[in-house]
Design a protein around this motif. Structure first.
Motif, PDB file in Angstrom:
ATOM      1  N   VAL A  92       0.767  -1.058  -0.094  1.00  0.00           N
ATOM      2  CA  VAL A  92       0.028   0.047  -0.298  1.00  0.00           C
ATOM      3  C   VAL A  92       0.613   0.880   0.146  1.00  0.00           C
ATOM      4  O   VAL A  92       0.619   1.885  -0.712  1.00  0.00           O
ATOM      5  CB  VAL A  92      -0.369   0.032   1.292  1.00  0.00           C
ATOM      6  CG1 VAL A  92      -1.579   1.064   1.502  1.00  0.00           C
ATOM      7  CG2 VAL A  92      -1.955  -1.199   1.077  1.00  0.00           C
ATOM      8  N   HIS A  93       2.129   1.246   0.483  1.00  0.00           N
ATOM      9  CA  HIS A  93       2.754   2.047   0.738  1.00  0.00           C
ATOM     10  C   HIS A  93       3.192   2.875  -0.909  1.00  0.00           C
ATOM     11  O   HIS A  93       3.839   4.366  -1.004  1.00  0.00           O
ATOM     12  CB  HIS A  93       3.987   2.664   1.781  1.00  0.00           C
ATOM     13  CG  HIS A  93       3.200   1.861   3.382  1.00  0.00           C
ATOM     14  ND1 HIS A  93       3.044   2.691   3.935  1.00  0.00           N
ATOM     15  CD2 HIS A  93       3.338   0.753   3.296  1.00  0.00           C
ATOM     16  CE1 HIS A  93       2.867   3.122   5.152  1.00  0.00           C
ATOM     17  NE2 HIS A  93       2.584   1.211   5.160  1.00  0.00           N
ATOM     18  N   ILE A  94       3.718   1.530  -1.510  1.00  0.00           N
ATOM     19  CA  ILE A  94       4.137   2.511  -2.845  1.00  0.00           C
ATOM     20  C   ILE A  94       2.874   3.258  -3.727  1.00  0.00           C
ATOM     21  O   ILE A  94       3.633   3.998  -4.136  1.00  0.00           O
ATOM     22  CB  ILE A  94       4.156   1.157  -3.398  1.00  0.00           C
ATOM     23  CG1 ILE A  94       5.284   0.197  -3.260  1.00  0.00           C
ATOM     24  CG2 ILE A  94       4.708   0.942  -5.303  1.00  0.00           C
ATOM     25  CD1 ILE A  94       5.352  -1.129  -3.783  1.00  0.00           C
ATOM     26  N   PHE A  98       3.894   6.823  -4.865  1.00  0.00           N
ATOM     27  CA  PHE A  98       3.798   8.089  -5.619  1.00  0.00           C
ATOM     28  C   PHE A  98       2.746   8.832  -6.132  1.00  0.00           C
ATOM     29  O   PHE A  98       3.107   9.715  -6.407  1.00  0.00           O
ATOM     30  CB  PHE A  98       3.530   6.698  -7.094  1.00  0.00           C
ATOM     31  CG  PHE A  98       4.910   6.040  -7.022  1.00  0.00           C
ATOM     32  CD1 PHE A  98       5.900   6.655  -7.126  1.00  0.00           C
ATOM     33  CD2 PHE A  98       4.488   4.552  -7.218  1.00  0.00           C
ATOM     34  CE1 PHE A  98       6.813   5.775  -7.472  1.00  0.00           C
ATOM     35  CE2 PHE A  98       5.789   3.137  -7.747  1.00  0.00           C
ATOM     36  CZ  PHE A  98       7.296   4.418  -7.774  1.00  0.00           C
ATOM     37  N   LYS A  99       2.217   8.133  -5.249  1.00  0.00           N
ATOM     38  CA  LYS A  99       0.381   9.619  -5.068  1.00  0.00           C
ATOM     39  C   LYS A  99       1.157  11.083  -4.725  1.00  0.00           C
ATOM     40  O   LYS A  99       0.663  12.461  -4.821  1.00  0.00           O
ATOM     41  CB  LYS A  99      -0.722   9.202  -4.289  1.00  0.00           C
ATOM     42  CG  LYS A  99      -1.921   9.931  -4.580  1.00  0.00           C
ATOM     43  CD  LYS A  99      -2.126   9.471  -3.336  1.00  0.00           C
ATOM     44  CE  LYS A  99      -4.385  10.014  -3.275  1.00  0.00           C
ATOM     45  NZ  LYS A  99      -5.548   9.999  -2.594  1.00  0.00           N
ATOM     46  N   ARG A 100       1.857  10.414  -2.987  1.00  0.00           N
ATOM     47  CA  ARG A 100       2.999  12.195  -2.794  1.00  0.00           C
ATOM     48  C   ARG A 100       3.781  13.117  -3.109  1.00  0.00           C
ATOM     49  O   ARG A 100       3.454  13.461  -3.361  1.00  0.00           O
ATOM     50  CB  ARG A 100       3.128  12.034  -1.064  1.00  0.00           C
ATOM     51  CG  ARG A 100       3.457  13.084  -0.428  1.00  0.00           C
ATOM     52  CD  ARG A 100       3.566  11.782   0.999  1.00  0.00           C
ATOM     53  NE  ARG A 100       4.828  11.487   0.851  1.00  0.00           N
ATOM     54  CZ  ARG A 100       4.202   9.466   1.437  1.00  0.00           C
ATOM     55  NH1 ARG A 100       2.766   9.284   1.690  1.00  0.00           N
ATOM     56  NH2 ARG A 100       5.273   9.238   1.313  1.00  0.00           N
ATOM     57  N   TRP A 106       8.792   9.098  -9.004  1.00  0.00           N
ATOM     58  CA  TRP A 106       9.044   8.218  -9.989  1.00  0.00           C
ATOM     59  C   TRP A 106      10.345   8.329 -10.364  1.00  0.00           C
ATOM     60  O   TRP A 106      10.638   7.193 -10.169  1.00  0.00           O
ATOM     61  CB  TRP A 106       8.103   8.640 -11.045  1.00  0.00           C
ATOM     62  CG  TRP A 106       8.131   7.586 -12.603  1.00  0.00           C
ATOM     63  CD1 TRP A 106       9.220   7.980 -13.414  1.00  0.00           C
ATOM     64  CD2 TRP A 106       7.661   6.633 -12.238  1.00  0.00           C
ATOM     65  NE1 TRP A 106       8.167   7.378 -14.438  1.00  0.00           N
ATOM     66  CE2 TRP A 106       7.805   5.757 -13.457  1.00  0.00           C
ATOM     67  CE3 TRP A 106       6.097   6.051 -11.334  1.00  0.00           C
ATOM     68  CZ2 TRP A 106       7.376   4.941 -14.026  1.00  0.00           C
ATOM     69  CZ3 TRP A 106       5.792   5.183 -12.257  1.00  0.00           C
ATOM     70  CH2 TRP A 106       6.082   4.615 -13.522  1.00  0.00           C
ATOM     71  N   THR A 107      10.947   9.533 -10.472  1.00  0.00           N
ATOM     72  CA  THR A 107      12.216   9.769 -11.134  1.00  0.00           C
ATOM     73  C   THR A 107      12.885   9.342  -9.650  1.00  0.00           C
ATOM     74  O   THR A 107      14.418   8.379  -9.526  1.00  0.00           O
ATOM     75  CB  THR A 107      12.726  11.451 -11.320  1.00  0.00           C
ATOM     76  OG1 THR A 107      12.511  12.055  -9.838  1.00  0.00           O
ATOM     77  CG2 THR A 107      12.292  12.098 -12.316  1.00  0.00           C
TER      78      THR A 107
END
Length: 610
Positions: A92-94, A98-100, A106-107
């Motif tokens: 879930v933390h993945i 990315f949302k935050r 991403w980079t």
């Protein structure tokens, strides 16, 4: 990219290890750290010529101790600082990350890529350990210890966020700091050794495929074929490692370059693995699709992230790979064209027979050893030679030296001999086979063994003619029948001839046109002809060969120069006339490989236009 990995891994590993000194001595400048890293690199590459076989027994204890130590430190930091970091194992933390983080999150995958680097060099470790040991160690030791180590660093950073640059060394307890530093340095050297060995392996495979200029390859182990040392590549790697270390001076930029190289290596490996599963293993298409799909989803995700790091150091492995690719492509193109020319320009046996016993020239006393890469047929360089010079030696032997992927070739199996044309031509072919530990120690020793095998071939040929009604040129076409072989053995028994048990009847192959002969040193062979004519012919030819050898031996090497046609495009002219010509000039000459003395060397050149 693997070669680029072999340059970047020692640089980042050693620089990281040397950075531990600065953590304990904050006033130390970055230049001192770089100097320490360069000294370690010079020592690492200077020790390569000893081979890893002598010190490989240290690799497993060092790596095992390293993983146990970082795993233990990770447990200590989790227990001391923040146990809640273990919740990060939840997928879930993945999504939340990315949302935050958005694009920055991403980079950041390009930096996270460094946490799994080293796995691409596992195949190099197969030169030291069995496959099962690597699989068990990676599953039981490596993976759990890495998870504990990174979780422990995360727990430490929860309370010390300003130490993010040196989190590993900062998180080590003071009481064991320097022992861990020594272990970290040793582990960095072992990791660097793996990628250096991988680079040597890649170069050796490229040499076998004719995709790299001829360089010296030294086999350092009697047990493992993959443990090799390439001196020229070793020093090139050292210079490039030092240039990268001193040029960047920034571990982050080297890390970006390293991550780019690793993710591309993994991506290409997956694509090649797909071909292996389809063409070699013939796996079911569903299994191939599952493997390829799952692997590419992960690797393409990381690949898209490292693309944002190209201008921040990621360009280095791309430049290195492009340079080596250019060298390999040009060399392969020129080598293939030259070999195709030699194959298609072979002299026909009808042309040789049409010249007559004197080959249309004056036959001067002596033996000419004509070196060629062709194991069959008469090379074009021979016709070029006899059409431009008025004389040729009374005995001509076409010598083809082949190196086999075995430790050594027994002396009694070293030379394969056959006759070319009628006996009056005095032309032979000899294929000399060597293992990777067999060397041309002295040229006179090589000549002696070659001539002993040649004389023994003449005796064997005389025996076969004395008991067979087949055509006297059967050796040329390899048409000895089983009846002729049995006749030979029966004739020996009936006439009282004695042959050593080392002379096996299978030597007289009905398929191969080359007749293998046993070395006189290993075969106490006594030959008596079953017919007076054969005996006289044999004695006469042996005397002729001896007198020719006493007259002198000349080593004739072909030197086919490849050049671009005048109407060729400019890039082909640059590639062939300059790049390929330069590579041929600096690579090892055949005279050096064969240890041919200069005083008896004759180079015959010809130009081939592409």
């Amino acid at each position: 990219m693997v070669i680029g990995d072999g340059i970047l891994t020692p640089a980042i590993s050693v620089l990281s290890a040397a950075g531990g000194i600065k953590v304990d001595h904050p006033r130390m400048s970055n230049d001192v750290v770089v100097v320490v890293a360069v000294v370690i690199l010079v020592g690492l590459f200077s020790m390569q010529h000893y081979g890893t076989d002598r010190v490989s027994w240290l690799f497993a204890p060092i790596v095992l101790l390293w993983f146990l130590v970082i795993g233990g430190i990770g447990i200590f930091n989790i227990w001391k600082y923040d146990r809640s970091v273990l919740r990060a194992f939840s997928p879930v933390h993945i999504y939340r990350y990315f949302k935050r983080g958005g694009r920055d999150g991403w980079t950041s995958l390009g930096g996270i890529m460094l946490s799994i680097t080293g796995t691409e060099a596992l195949f190099a470790d197969l030169g030291h350990f069995p496959v099962s040991s690597v699989q068990i160690a990676f599953t039981v030791v490596v993976f759990p210890c890495l998870l504990l180590a990174y979780s422990g660093q995360a727990a430490y950073l929860m309370n010390n966020r300003d130490h993010v640059v040196d989190a590993f060394y900062r998180s080590i307890p003071d009481s064991i700091y320097w022992p861990v530093f020594v272990i970290a340095t040793a582990a960095a050297i072992v990791a660097s050794q793996a990628t250096i060995s991988a680079t040597f392996s890649i170069i050796k495979q490229a040499l076998a495929l004719g995709c790299f200029p001829r360089v010296k390859v030294v086999h350092t182990s009697k047990k493992f074929l993959g443990q090799i040392y390439v001196p020229d590549i070793n020093w090139i790697l050292m210079v490039l490692c030092i240039a990268v270390t001193a040029g960047f001076k920034n571990q982050n930029q080297i890390g970006n370059a390293y991550g780019t190289a690793v993710v591309i290596v993994m991506l290409v490996t997956t694509l090649l693995m797909t071909l292996i599963m389809i063409l070699v293993w013939r796996c079911h298409w569903i299994l191939v699709l599952l493997f390829t799909g799952l692997s590419l989803v992960v690797e393409c995700t990381y690949f898209s992230a490292v693309l944002f790091k190209v201008d921040q150091g990621g360009w280095v492995p791309l430049v290195i790979a492009a340079a080596f690719l250019l060298i390999m492509y040009v060399w392969h193109y020129g080598t293939v064209k030259r070999y195709e020319f030699e194959m298609h320009s072979k002299v026909s046996m009808a042309w040789i027979l049409g010249l007559g016993p004197s080959l249309g020239l004056v036959r001067v006393p002596g033996i000419g050893l004509v070196y060629t890469e062709l194991a069959s047929g008469v090379p074009h360089i021979f016709s070029h030679f006899i059409t431009n010079l008025p004389a040729i030696h009374s005995v001509v032997v076409f010598v083809c030296v082949k190196y086999l992927p075995v430790y050594t070739v027994p002396e009694e199996e070293r030379f394969l001999v056959k006759r070319i044309g009628p006996k009056s031509f005095h032309m032979f072919r000899c294929v000399a086979r060597y293992g990777y530990k067999d060397l041309h120690k002295k040229d006179d020793d090589f000549e002696k063994k070659l001539f002993d095998s040649l004389f023994l071939f003449v005796r064997l040929e005389s025996m076969m003619e004395g008991c067979s009604d087949s055509d006297e040129y059967s050796c040329l076409f390899g048409q000895q029948s089983e009846r002729s072989r049995e006749c030979l053995l029966n004739s020996n028994n009936s006439t009282g001839n004695t042959t050593s048990s080392n002379i096996d009847s299978t030597n007289f192959s009905t398929v191969d046109s080359i007749v293998p002969v046993r070395s006189p040193m290993h075969a106490n062979f006594t030959v008596r002809s079953s017919g007076q004519v054969s005996s006289q012919t044999e004695t006469h030819e042996l005397e002729f060969l001896n007198s020719s050898r006493d007259a002198g031996v000349v080593h004739i090497l072909g030197n086919t120069v490849v050049r671009a046609r005048r109407d060729a495009r400019f890039y082909k002219k640059i590639a062939i006339d300059y790049v390929y010509a330069f590579l041929r000039k600096i690579c090892r000459e055949n005279s050096v490989i064969f240890n041919v003395p200069h005083e008896s060397l004759l180079n015959v050149g010809q130009i081939f236009y592409v």
